[in-house]
Scaffold this active site. Structure first.
Site, PDB file in Angstrom:
ATOM      1  N   GLY A  91       0.815  -1.210   0.000  1.00 21.71           N
ATOM      2  CA  GLY A  91       0.000   0.000   0.000  1.00 21.71           C
ATOM      3  C   GLY A  91       0.844   1.253   0.000  1.00 21.71           C
ATOM      4  O   GLY A  91       0.486   2.262  -0.635  1.00 21.71           O
ATOM      5  N   SER A 162      -6.126   7.421   5.462  1.00 21.86           N
ATOM      6  CA  SER A 162      -4.751   6.923   5.542  1.00 21.86           C
ATOM      7  C   SER A 162      -3.804   8.092   5.371  1.00 21.86           C
ATOM      8  O   SER A 162      -3.964   8.904   4.451  1.00 21.86           O
ATOM      9  CB  SER A 162      -4.473   5.875   4.457  1.00 21.86           C
ATOM     10  OG  SER A 162      -3.104   5.548   4.440  1.00 21.86           O
ATOM     11  N   GLN A 164      -1.011   7.864   4.243  1.00 20.56           N
ATOM     12  CA  GLN A 164      -0.194   7.599   3.057  1.00 20.56           C
ATOM     13  C   GLN A 164      -0.537   8.546   1.905  1.00 20.56           C
ATOM     14  O   GLN A 164       0.338   8.892   1.108  1.00 20.56           O
ATOM     15  CB  GLN A 164      -0.372   6.154   2.621  1.00 20.56           C
ATOM     16  CG  GLN A 164       0.235   5.149   3.595  1.00 20.56           C
ATOM     17  CD  GLN A 164      -0.102   3.712   3.257  1.00 20.56           C
ATOM     18  OE1 GLN A 164      -1.029   3.432   2.503  1.00 20.56           O
ATOM     19  NE2 GLN A 164       0.652   2.785   3.809  1.00 20.56           N
ATOM     20  N   ASP A 305      -0.956  -0.441  13.208  1.00 23.68           N
ATOM     21  CA  ASP A 305      -0.173  -1.644  12.934  1.00 23.68           C
ATOM     22  C   ASP A 305       0.135  -2.452  14.193  1.00 23.68           C
ATOM     23  O   ASP A 305       0.512  -3.625  14.095  1.00 23.68           O
ATOM     24  CB  ASP A 305       1.145  -1.273  12.237  1.00 23.68           C
ATOM     25  CG  ASP A 305       0.936  -0.900  10.779  1.00 23.68           C
ATOM     26  OD1 ASP A 305      -0.155  -1.172  10.246  1.00 23.68           O
ATOM     27  OD2 ASP A 305       1.864  -0.329  10.176  1.00 23.68           O
ATOM     28  N   LYS A 332      -6.821  -3.111   5.625  1.00 24.59           N
ATOM     29  CA  LYS A 332      -5.381  -3.383   5.545  1.00 24.59           C
ATOM     30  C   LYS A 332      -5.167  -4.624   4.673  1.00 24.59           C
ATOM     31  O   LYS A 332      -6.007  -4.973   3.849  1.00 24.59           O
ATOM     32  CB  LYS A 332      -4.810  -3.573   6.954  1.00 24.59           C
ATOM     33  CG  LYS A 332      -4.885  -2.330   7.831  1.00 24.59           C
ATOM     34  CD  LYS A 332      -3.848  -1.301   7.420  1.00 24.59           C
ATOM     35  CE  LYS A 332      -3.768  -0.140   8.382  1.00 24.59           C
ATOM     36  NZ  LYS A 332      -2.681   0.807   8.023  1.00 24.59           N
ATOM     37  N   ARG A 336      -8.208  -6.816   9.531  1.00 26.01           N
ATOM     38  CA  ARG A 336      -7.430  -7.231  10.699  1.00 26.01           C
ATOM     39  C   ARG A 336      -8.259  -7.376  11.969  1.00 26.01           C
ATOM     40  O   ARG A 336      -7.897  -8.166  12.851  1.00 26.01           O
ATOM     41  CB  ARG A 336      -6.245  -6.276  10.921  1.00 26.01           C
ATOM     42  CG  ARG A 336      -5.125  -6.525   9.919  1.00 26.01           C
ATOM     43  CD  ARG A 336      -3.924  -5.649  10.140  1.00 26.01           C
ATOM     44  NE  ARG A 336      -2.847  -6.050   9.222  1.00 26.01           N
ATOM     45  CZ  ARG A 336      -1.828  -5.292   8.887  1.00 26.01           C
ATOM     46  NH1 ARG A 336      -1.728  -4.064   9.379  1.00 26.01           N
ATOM     47  NH2 ARG A 336      -0.905  -5.731   8.056  1.00 26.01           N
ATOM     48  N   ARG A 378       1.204  -9.481   9.701  1.00 29.46           N
ATOM     49  CA  ARG A 378       1.075  -9.096  11.114  1.00 29.46           C
ATOM     50  C   ARG A 378       0.183 -10.076  11.881  1.00 29.46           C
ATOM     51  O   ARG A 378       0.366 -10.257  13.094  1.00 29.46           O
ATOM     52  CB  ARG A 378       0.559  -7.665  11.234  1.00 29.46           C
ATOM     53  CG  ARG A 378       1.526  -6.658  10.626  1.00 29.46           C
ATOM     54  CD  ARG A 378       1.329  -5.246  11.112  1.00 29.46           C
ATOM     55  NE  ARG A 378       2.134  -4.329  10.324  1.00 29.46           N
ATOM     56  CZ  ARG A 378       3.428  -4.097  10.519  1.00 29.46           C
ATOM     57  NH1 ARG A 378       4.067  -4.719  11.486  1.00 29.46           N
ATOM     58  NH2 ARG A 378       4.078  -3.256   9.746  1.00 29.46           N
TER      59      ARG A 378
END
Length: 426
Positions: A91, A162, A164, A305, A332, A336, A378
């Site tokens: 990502g 996000s 990002q 995370d 994600k 998750r 993860r």
């Protein structure tokens, strides 16, 4: 498909933590935008970092890989050598590079694998609609075809989807011929990741002003300047060993900076709050065996995370842990929240899944048994971290997914006393 069979065993020893993936992505990108050569030391060649390196080579950078370092010969005159840019499952790669490619104005086709194909890019699509930049996707999914040139000006970006997207724009906007401003229209979650970006930009000669309203003012016509740096250890990866050390016989993690900007450094504070005894050394952190670890309340908004490993730890702690503000975890590498709650319950945990969080009632021991990684690195590592608290062996399906961020995880797990067998199916 790879499986690992883990016999319960308490881990102990010293580990050199892999380099920060977040910092490495940013360093390689900045180095590739320079006219000059940059040396980047302490690089961990995960699949995500390889995805970024490959994409930047496709844009004209020359990247020489050594054992654990990179020599990057940048190219400020970017061009698309091959229109297909495969970001695999990263990502960070796709969200960081889309705006950079949009400064070139040449046709590019972004592709990916796994969950990346459907992870949202709507913030960029809104910008492209506003600026009349041509793009085409497959019903909102990859592949994404892009052709058009990004324009300087005002950018209004949500901060709760996000960080990002903000980082991607911060890389690209200094390259435009006029000034730009990024206005954050909601509360900015995962702000430490943006702070890492700003720090890296400064190292490579790019100036960004963050005003007192939390917006970012970027001068145009800036030039990236080559530099040399060493990437620090990754707190999000250290978290797995810190948890294993607290549940085992103590582990020291080397390569961690006490003054790090990494948001996941908060793992130290959260573990201390849960009763884990922690000692700082010179660029190292040691956790001692903890007889009692207690539940707590965890706000996931700034450290998404860390949630899989913290949820796993909570499942073998005393009392109840509530994880809130975690809705973003559903988009994600896997869902998750669904993944970690499902697998912890499968091996004997007591987890209630909510829309944007989890409630976890801790138990002294879990049963163990078969679990799935959901093809998410993860999730696999979080399950392995609590295997010592299982009454029976644990078998994790899809264990090869750790290559995405930590290729040597199972090797390091064994080095610290983990008792595992690996095999392939199919």
């Amino acid at each position: 498909m790879k499986y690992v069979h883990i016999n319960p065993a308490e881990l102990k020893g010293d580990i050199i933590v892999p380099a920060s993936k977040s910092i490495c992505h940013r360093a390689v990108i900045c180095a590739s935008l320079c006219d000059g050569i940059s040396n980047i030391e302490n690089v961990d060649f995960s699949k995500d970092i390889e995805a970024t390196c490959g994409a930047l080579e496709n844009l004209g950078a020359e990247i020489q890989r050594d054992k654990n370092s990179l020599i990057v010969k940048g190219n400020s005159q970017l061009h698309v050598k091959n229109s297909n840019i495969n970001c695999f499952q990263s990502g960070s790669t796709i969200r960081f590079l889309i705006p950079i490619v949009a400064t070139i104005g040449e046709k590019a086709i972004f592709t990916g694998e796994g969950r990346l194909v459907e992870r949202p890019l709507d913030i960029y699509y809104s910008i492209f609609d506003d600026q009349k930049i041509y793009y085409r996707n497959s019903q909102g999914k990859l592949p994404l075809t892009l052709k058009g040139k990004l324009k300087p000006g005002e950018y209004r970006v949500k901060g709760n989807v996000s960080s990002q997207f903000i980082t991607g724009l911060l890389f690209a906007l200094p390259l435009l011929n006029e000034d730009s401003t990024i206005y954050i229209t909601t509360e900015l979650e995962s702000k430490p990741y943006v702070d890492i970006t700003l720090s890296m930009l400064e190292k490579f000669g790019i100036s960004v002003d963050e005003n007192n309203r939390g917006n970012y003012e970027i001068k145009g016509n800036q030039k990236y300047k080559s530099t040399n740096l060493k990437v620090e250890g990754d707190f999000s990866q250290a978290a797995f060993w810190l948890v294993m050390g607290s549940l085992g016989n103590g582990i020291t993690c080397h390569g961690l900076k006490r003054d790090s900007l990494q948001g996941d450094k908060i793992i130290i504070d959260i573990l201390a709050r849960m009763g884990v005894e922690i000692k700082w050394g010179e660029n190292s952190v040691t956790v001692d065996p903890s007889h009692e670890i207690y539940g707590t309340t965890i706000d996931a908004s700034q450290c998404p995370d860390l949630i899989p490993i913290l949820a796993a730890l909570a499942s073998v702690s005393c009392g109840t842990t509530e994880i809130k503000n975690a809705g973003r975890l559903r988009i994600k590498e896997s869902d998750r929240l669904g993944a970690i709650s499902s697998e912890l319950n499968k091996i004997g945990g007591d987890v209630i899944e909510k829309r944007d969080g989890l409630i976890i009632r801790g138990r002294k021991k879990l049963m163990g048994g078969n679990a799935s990684s959901w093809k998410d690195h993860r999730i696999a590592m979080a399950l392995a971290a609590i295997s010592s608290k299982c009454l029976n062996p644990m078998v994790i399906e899809g264990a090869e997914c750790v290559k995405k961020s930590y290729p040597n995880f199972w090797k390091d797990f064994r080095t610290l006393g983990g008792n595992i067998n690996e095999w392939n199916m199919g």
